[in-house]
Write a protein that holds these residues in place. Structure first.
Motif, PDB file in Angstrom:
ATOM      1  N   GLU A   1       0.837  -1.209   0.000  1.00  0.00           N
ATOM      2  CA  GLU A   1       0.000   0.000   0.000  1.00  0.00           C
ATOM      3  C   GLU A   1       0.869   1.254   0.000  1.00  0.00           C
ATOM      4  OE1 GLU A   1      -3.496   2.203   2.672  1.00  0.00           O
ATOM      5  OE2 GLU A   1      -2.456   0.436   3.442  1.00  0.00           O
ATOM      6  N   MET A   2       2.063   1.127   0.538  1.00  0.00           N
ATOM      7  CA  MET A   2       2.997   2.253   0.584  1.00  0.00           C
ATOM      8  C   MET A   2       3.266   2.813  -0.812  1.00  0.00           C
ATOM      9  SD  MET A   2       6.866   2.187   2.058  1.00  0.00           S
ATOM     10  CE  MET A   2       7.818   3.687   2.344  1.00  0.00           C
ATOM     11  N   LEU A   3       3.292   1.952  -1.833  1.00  0.00           N
ATOM     12  CA  LEU A   3       3.548   2.405  -3.200  1.00  0.00           C
ATOM     13  C   LEU A   3       2.495   3.408  -3.654  1.00  0.00           C
ATOM     14  CD1 LEU A   3       4.489  -0.945  -4.974  1.00  0.00           C
ATOM     15  CD2 LEU A   3       6.031   0.944  -4.431  1.00  0.00           C
ATOM     16  N   ALA A   4       1.229   3.073  -3.454  1.00  0.00           N
ATOM     17  CA  ALA A   4       0.148   3.960  -3.880  1.00  0.00           C
ATOM     18  C   ALA A   4       0.183   5.269  -3.116  1.00  0.00           C
ATOM     19  CB  ALA A   4      -1.200   3.272  -3.676  1.00  0.00           C
ATOM     20  N   VAL A   5       0.510   5.220  -1.829  1.00  0.00           N
ATOM     21  CA  VAL A   5       0.576   6.440  -1.022  1.00  0.00           C
ATOM     22  C   VAL A   5       1.712   7.336  -1.494  1.00  0.00           C
ATOM     23  CG1 VAL A   5       0.945   7.339   1.299  1.00  0.00           C
ATOM     24  CG2 VAL A   5      -0.510   5.332   0.966  1.00  0.00           C
ATOM     25  N   LEU A   6       2.884   6.755  -1.701  1.00  0.00           N
ATOM     26  CA  LEU A   6       4.020   7.543  -2.196  1.00  0.00           C
ATOM     27  C   LEU A   6       3.705   8.177  -3.542  1.00  0.00           C
ATOM     28  CD1 LEU A   6       7.082   5.285  -1.296  1.00  0.00           C
ATOM     29  CD2 LEU A   6       6.610   7.559  -0.377  1.00  0.00           C
ATOM     30  N   ASP A   7       3.122   7.397  -4.444  1.00  0.00           N
ATOM     31  CA  ASP A   7       2.810   7.914  -5.778  1.00  0.00           C
ATOM     32  C   ASP A   7       1.789   9.047  -5.712  1.00  0.00           C
ATOM     33  OD1 ASP A   7       4.582   6.121  -6.860  1.00  0.00           O
ATOM     34  OD2 ASP A   7       3.059   4.705  -7.554  1.00  0.00           O
ATOM     35  N   ALA A   8       0.783   8.910  -4.853  1.00  0.00           N
ATOM     36  CA  ALA A   8      -0.237   9.954  -4.735  1.00  0.00           C
ATOM     37  C   ALA A   8       0.351  11.233  -4.155  1.00  0.00           C
ATOM     38  CB  ALA A   8      -1.397   9.462  -3.860  1.00  0.00           C
ATOM     39  N   LEU A   9       1.163  11.104  -3.136  1.00  0.00           N
ATOM     40  CA  LEU A   9       1.798  12.281  -2.533  1.00  0.00           C
ATOM     41  C   LEU A   9       2.768  12.950  -3.509  1.00  0.00           C
ATOM     42  CD1 LEU A   9       2.506  10.868   1.044  1.00  0.00           C
ATOM     43  CD2 LEU A   9       0.828  12.627   0.452  1.00  0.00           C
ATOM     44  N   ASP A  10       3.478  12.122  -4.267  1.00  0.00           N
ATOM     45  CA  ASP A  10       4.419  12.651  -5.252  1.00  0.00           C
ATOM     46  C   ASP A  10       3.683  13.405  -6.358  1.00  0.00           C
ATOM     47  OD1 ASP A  10       6.938  13.123  -6.230  1.00  0.00           O
ATOM     48  OD2 ASP A  10       7.255  11.114  -7.007  1.00  0.00           O
ATOM     49  N   GLU A  11       2.591  12.826  -6.846  1.00  0.00           N
ATOM     50  CA  GLU A  11       1.814  13.464  -7.907  1.00  0.00           C
ATOM     51  C   GLU A  11       1.242  14.797  -7.430  1.00  0.00           C
ATOM     52  OE1 GLU A  11      -1.951  12.453 -10.898  1.00  0.00           O
ATOM     53  OE2 GLU A  11      -1.144  10.917  -9.564  1.00  0.00           O
ATOM     54  N   ALA A  12       0.909  14.869  -6.148  1.00  0.00           N
ATOM     55  CA  ALA A  12       0.390  16.119  -5.587  1.00  0.00           C
ATOM     56  C   ALA A  12       1.500  17.129  -5.303  1.00  0.00           C
ATOM     57  CB  ALA A  12      -0.377  15.827  -4.305  1.00  0.00           C
ATOM     58  N   GLY A  13       2.749  16.712  -5.443  1.00  0.00           N
ATOM     59  CA  GLY A  13       3.877  17.620  -5.239  1.00  0.00           C
ATOM     60  C   GLY A  13       4.174  17.927  -3.789  1.00  0.00           C
ATOM     61  N   VAL A  14       3.802  17.020  -2.866  1.00  0.00           N
ATOM     62  CA  VAL A  14       3.974  17.333  -1.453  1.00  0.00           C
ATOM     63  C   VAL A  14       4.994  16.433  -0.750  1.00  0.00           C
ATOM     64  CG1 VAL A  14       1.678  18.326  -1.220  1.00  0.00           C
ATOM     65  CG2 VAL A  14       1.987  15.874  -0.859  1.00  0.00           C
ATOM     66  N   LEU A  15       5.592  15.490  -1.478  1.00  0.00           N
ATOM     67  CA  LEU A  15       6.670  14.709  -0.863  1.00  0.00           C
ATOM     68  C   LEU A  15       7.886  15.601  -0.673  1.00  0.00           C
ATOM     69  CD1 LEU A  15       6.854  11.154  -2.483  1.00  0.00           C
ATOM     70  CD2 LEU A  15       6.299  11.728  -0.122  1.00  0.00           C
ATOM     71  N   ARG A  16       8.487  15.527   0.492  1.00  0.00           N
ATOM     72  CA  ARG A  16       9.676  16.346   0.760  1.00  0.00           C
ATOM     73  C   ARG A  16      10.942  15.709   0.184  1.00  0.00           C
ATOM     74  NH1 ARG A  16       6.029  16.720   4.842  1.00  0.00           N
ATOM     75  NH2 ARG A  16       5.703  18.766   5.802  1.00  0.00           N
ATOM     76  N   ALA A  17      11.091  14.401   0.369  1.00  0.00           N
ATOM     77  CA  ALA A  17      12.275  13.694  -0.124  1.00  0.00           C
ATOM     78  C   ALA A  17      11.941  12.898  -1.377  1.00  0.00           C
ATOM     79  CB  ALA A  17      12.814  12.759   0.957  1.00  0.00           C
ATOM     80  N   ASP A  18      12.982  12.512  -2.105  1.00  0.00           N
ATOM     81  CA  ASP A  18      12.838  11.623  -3.251  1.00  0.00           C
ATOM     82  C   ASP A  18      12.874  10.201  -2.699  1.00  0.00           C
ATOM     83  OD1 ASP A  18      12.923  10.223  -5.606  1.00  0.00           O
ATOM     84  OD2 ASP A  18      14.877  10.976  -6.249  1.00  0.00           O
ATOM     85  N   HIS A  19      11.711   9.543  -2.673  1.00  0.00           N
ATOM     86  CA  HIS A  19      11.598   8.218  -2.074  1.00  0.00           C
ATOM     87  C   HIS A  19      11.778   7.131  -3.119  1.00  0.00           C
ATOM     88  CE1 HIS A  19      10.069   9.153   2.040  1.00  0.00           C
ATOM     89  NE2 HIS A  19       9.840  10.314   1.453  1.00  0.00           N
ATOM     90  N   ARG A  20      12.745   6.255  -2.852  1.00  0.00           N
ATOM     91  CA  ARG A  20      12.972   5.059  -3.657  1.00  0.00           C
ATOM     92  C   ARG A  20      12.893   3.849  -2.728  1.00  0.00           C
ATOM     93  NH1 ARG A  20      15.978   6.705  -8.628  1.00  0.00           N
ATOM     94  NH2 ARG A  20      15.559   8.944  -8.754  1.00  0.00           N
ATOM     95  N   LEU A  21      12.939   2.671  -3.282  1.00  0.00           N
ATOM     96  CA  LEU A  21      12.718   1.479  -2.470  1.00  0.00           C
ATOM     97  C   LEU A  21      13.922   0.551  -2.447  1.00  0.00           C
ATOM     98  CD1 LEU A  21       9.061   0.508  -3.454  1.00  0.00           C
ATOM     99  CD2 LEU A  21       9.831   1.831  -1.482  1.00  0.00           C
TER     100      LEU A  21
END
Length: 394
Positions: free
Chosen positions: A122-142
């Protein structure tokens, strides 16, 4: 450097720039998420941001952190919603000066009881949604931590296969008596306290056969082959984990691993250096002066000249603090400017290059504008500002 600001540009001036080979008082111009140029001295342009003599570092690169897991399950058996866990993790990572983070996801649990034995995708969908909204602070990779003895490891891996965030895989065995937990006294303490095992359960596990001919040994060997094949097919960097002997490192090298993370002995670390693997040590270990599992102190790897990079492992703030410690002549002195670039490279350029990221990790024209403002207070680094891709995120 030009004497006026173009639209969309930023200039950070009056900073002690920690470059690849020196610390220089100067200014950096940013445009379109990149570093445009660097100049010595202070710029007095309207709109320039004066850093008042603070250090300006490249954004830190973290290859292995369990910090999201800590937010997802802050107490044994208490799981938090993924949305809030990811956001809390992201904020803490950025506040520590980490602009690129490889979130370590445990793939499989040999006992199917723990958090790592569950589907966490589920973390993948959350990261992608936050990234698309432009609100992730860090560049998250796995970073997928593949637990070889787990019978559900390959099943849990499936949702991540081919996802663009996947950049690192590691092979590990956390059963008591193996690698990190070779010291059975410390292993018993860990498994009976943090894992909640009874003493009888620990004794029964130790008595189980773990060798190549055992059921668990055969499963681990099959999983090892499958995960190595996946790493090659997906073009993902491969790491070994908790290597204890030179033979462990030889095996990892033969499988195509390029990173030796958290070697438990000086013997393993030296062998990794001989074979050209990047050796990754734990920042908490360095700051504490010893390993919580009784393994080799990272300070011994430094003294032997076989430490290439650092990871915060389970405490994000330790990454910068450990680099600062490496740069000191002694614990009583402030960071040594002559050694600071080498120390910062172990938490920026070296880990970035180890996973094929050549667009970040140092302050240089053309690279990403991932930057951290740091002020030294009583000999300790304090993060005052973080930019990722030229955008202020902390």
């Amino acid at each position: 450097m030009q004497d006026s600001l173009m639209q969309g540009e930023k200039v950070l001036t009056g900073a002690r720039l920690v470059l690849a080979d020196q610390v220089m008082l100067g200014s950096v111009r940013l445009r379109d998420g990149r570093i445009v140029d660097i100049d010595a001295g202070r710029m007095r342009l309207p709109g320039a941001i004066d850093l008042e003599g603070d250090h300006l570092l490249p954004g830190l690169v973290e290859l292995h952190t369990d910090n999201h897991e800590r937010h997802a399950m802050p107490r044994p058996g208490v799981q938090q919603p993924t949305w809030s866990a990811v956001q809390a993790h992201d904020a803490e990572i950025a506040a520590a000066g980490i602009t690129t983070v490889f979130d370590a996801i445990g793939i499989g649990d040999p006992y199917r009881r723990g958090f790592r034995g569950r589907d966490q995708s589920e973390m993948l969908a959350v990261l992608d949604a936050l990234d698309e909204a432009g609100v992730l602070r860090a560049d998250h990779r796995l970073h997928l931590r593949c637990e070889l003895p787990a019978d559900n490891a390959l099943e849990l891996f499936e949702p991540y296969a081919g996802h663009p965030r996947l950049g690192l895989m590691s092979l590990m065995d956390h059963t008591p008596g193996q690698r990190q937990w070779s010291d059975l006294v410390r292993a018993r303490l860990y498994f009976t306290s943090k894992k909640g095992w009874s003493g009888q359960q620990f004794d029964q596990e130790i008595a189980r056969p773990h060798g190549p001919g055992s059921e668990r040994g055969r499963r681990a060997e099959a999983n090892r082959g499958a995960f190595v094949a996946l790493a090659r097919a997906l073009g993902v960097a491969l790491a070994s984990h908790d290597d204890t002997t030179a033979a462990h490192v030889d095996e990892a090298h033969a499988l195509g691993a390029s990173i030796c993370e958290f070697p438990t002995t000086l013997e393993a670390a030296r062998r990794a250096a001989d074979l050209g693997l990047l050796t990754l040590g734990g920042a908490p270990n360095l700051l504490r002066g010893h390993s919580h599992a009784g393994n080799v102190p990272v300070a011994a790897l430094v003294e032997a000249g076989v430490l290439d990079a650092l990871s915060s492992d389970y405490v994000p703030a330790t990454l910068l603090a450990a680099a600062w410690t490496l740069a000191r002549c002694s614990l009583a002195q402030p960071a040594d400017a002559a050694r600071l670039p080498q120390a910062i490279a172990k938490v920026s350029r070296a880990p970035a290059r180890a996973v094929g990221l050549h667009d970040r990790g140092e302050i240089a024209p053309g690279l990403r504008a991932d930057l951290v403002r740091v002020r030294e207070v009583a000999g300790q680094p304090v993060v005052l500002g973080v930019w990722r891709g030229g955008r202020r995120v902390a």
